[in-house]
Design a protein around this motif. Structure first.
Motif, PDB file in Angstrom:
ATOM      1  N   SER A   2      -4.279  -1.151  -8.067  1.00 29.75           N
ATOM      2  CA  SER A   2      -3.877  -0.241  -7.005  1.00 29.75           C
ATOM      3  C   SER A   2      -4.909  -0.194  -5.877  1.00 29.75           C
ATOM      4  CB  SER A   2      -3.679   1.155  -7.587  1.00 29.75           C
ATOM      5  OG  SER A   2      -3.179   2.013  -6.596  1.00 29.75           O
ATOM      6  N   THR A   4      -6.242   1.899  -2.492  1.00 27.98           N
ATOM      7  CA  THR A   4      -6.255   3.258  -1.965  1.00 27.98           C
ATOM      8  C   THR A   4      -6.429   3.221  -0.457  1.00 27.98           C
ATOM      9  OG1 THR A   4      -7.211   4.095  -4.023  1.00 27.98           O
ATOM     10  CG2 THR A   4      -7.358   5.527  -2.091  1.00 27.98           C
ATOM     11  N   HIS A   6      -7.276   5.784   2.235  1.00 31.02           N
ATOM     12  CA  HIS A   6      -7.778   7.138   2.493  1.00 31.02           C
ATOM     13  C   HIS A   6      -7.480   7.460   3.956  1.00 31.02           C
ATOM     14  CE1 HIS A   6     -10.218   6.954  -1.206  1.00 31.02           C
ATOM     15  NE2 HIS A   6     -10.444   5.710  -0.850  1.00 31.02           N
ATOM     16  N   VAL A  37       5.147   3.703   2.526  1.00 30.64           N
ATOM     17  CA  VAL A  37       3.932   3.196   1.898  1.00 30.64           C
ATOM     18  C   VAL A  37       4.268   1.943   1.088  1.00 30.64           C
ATOM     19  CG1 VAL A  37       2.054   3.771   0.311  1.00 30.64           C
ATOM     20  CG2 VAL A  37       3.004   5.534   1.804  1.00 30.64           C
ATOM     21  N   GLU A  39       4.255  -1.003  -1.719  1.00 30.39           N
ATOM     22  CA  GLU A  39       4.067  -0.990  -3.167  1.00 30.39           C
ATOM     23  C   GLU A  39       2.615  -1.345  -3.486  1.00 30.39           C
ATOM     24  OE1 GLU A  39       5.812  -3.238  -7.088  1.00 30.39           O
ATOM     25  OE2 GLU A  39       7.104  -3.022  -5.324  1.00 30.39           O
ATOM     26  N   VAL A  41       0.081   0.599  -3.016  1.00 31.33           N
ATOM     27  CA  VAL A  41      -0.854   1.326  -2.139  1.00 31.33           C
ATOM     28  C   VAL A  41      -0.686   2.819  -2.388  1.00 31.33           C
ATOM     29  CG1 VAL A  41      -1.520   1.831   0.242  1.00 31.33           C
ATOM     30  CG2 VAL A  41      -0.808  -0.488  -0.377  1.00 31.33           C
ATOM     31  N   ASN A  42      -1.797   3.467  -2.673  1.00 34.26           N
ATOM     32  CA  ASN A  42      -1.866   4.916  -2.883  1.00 34.26           C
ATOM     33  C   ASN A  42      -2.431   5.551  -1.618  1.00 34.26           C
ATOM     34  OD1 ASN A  42      -1.211   6.441  -5.074  1.00 34.26           O
ATOM     35  ND2 ASN A  42      -3.108   6.040  -6.178  1.00 34.26           N
ATOM     36  N   VAL A  43      -1.719   6.453  -0.983  1.00 33.42           N
ATOM     37  CA  VAL A  43      -2.241   7.134   0.210  1.00 33.42           C
ATOM     38  C   VAL A  43      -2.873   8.443  -0.232  1.00 33.42           C
ATOM     39  CG1 VAL A  43      -1.681   8.156   2.449  1.00 33.42           C
ATOM     40  CG2 VAL A  43      -0.488   6.086   1.687  1.00 33.42           C
ATOM     41  N   VAL A  44      -4.146   8.609   0.111  1.00 35.54           N
ATOM     42  CA  VAL A  44      -4.898   9.785  -0.318  1.00 35.54           C
ATOM     43  C   VAL A  44      -5.482  10.491   0.912  1.00 35.54           C
ATOM     44  CG1 VAL A  44      -6.871  10.610  -1.671  1.00 35.54           C
ATOM     45  CG2 VAL A  44      -5.504   8.682  -2.501  1.00 35.54           C
TER      46      VAL A  44
END
Length: 128
Positions: A2, A4, A6, A37, A39, A41-44
Motif C-alpha cells: 500500500s 500512502t 498524505h 483514489v 487502487e 493508494v491510502n489517502v491520509v
C-alpha cells in the motif's frame, strides 16, 4: 504493498480563512477524494507537512520506496495528484520515470527522501 498519500489539511496557501471556513488544504483533500483514489493508494489527512511557505502540500510514501513531498498545490490540481499517486503506486521503487509524471510532480517537488534501510542491513564500520 500500500502507498500512502498524505495530504496536509491545515495548509492555508497564504490565505487567512475566517472562523469556520474550510482551509485550502482541506479543499485539496476533498477534491482528491472526489477525483477517485487509485487502487493501492491510502489517502491520509495530516495536520502539517512543514511546507507552510509552499502552499498546499502532499507527500507520497511506501515501505522500501523513495518518498516525495510536493507543494504549491490547490484543489484544482487534484486530478494530477491522483494520476501521480497511481504512477507512484505502479513503480516498485517509487521512482516514476520523468516523462510519466504529471507536470506538477516534475516542477513542484519539494523533497525526495530515500527509502529507510532496515537496521539489520546497515553494516557497522570495522573496528581498528
Amino acid at each position: 504493498m500500500s502507498v500512502t498519500l498524505h495530504v496536509c489539511i491545515t495548509c492555508r496557501a497564504g490565505e487567512t480563512p475566517s472562523e469556520g471556513e474550510v482551509t485550502p488544504g482541506k479543499r485539496l483533500h476533498g477534491a482528491i477524494l472526489e477525483a477517485g483514489v487509485p487502487e493501492g493508494v491510502n489517502v491520509v489527512p495530516v495536520e502539517c507537512l512543514s511546507a507552510c511557505s509552499q502552499g498546499c502540500s502532499v507527500a507520497l510514501s511506501a515501505p522500501g520506496r523513495w518518498s516525495y513531498v510536493y507543494g504549491r498545490l490547490s484543489d484544482a490540481n487534484a486530478s494530477d495528484v491522483v494520476v501521480g499517486a497511481a504512477a507512484y503506486a505502479a513503480a516498485p521503487d517509487g521512482l516514476v520515470p520523468w516523462r510519466s509524471r504529471p507536470e506538477i510532480f516534475r516542477k513542484q517537488s519539494l523533497a525526495r527522501i530515500p527509502p529507510m534501510i532496515p537496521a539489520m542491513a546497515v553494516v557497522p564500520e570495522a573496528a581498528e
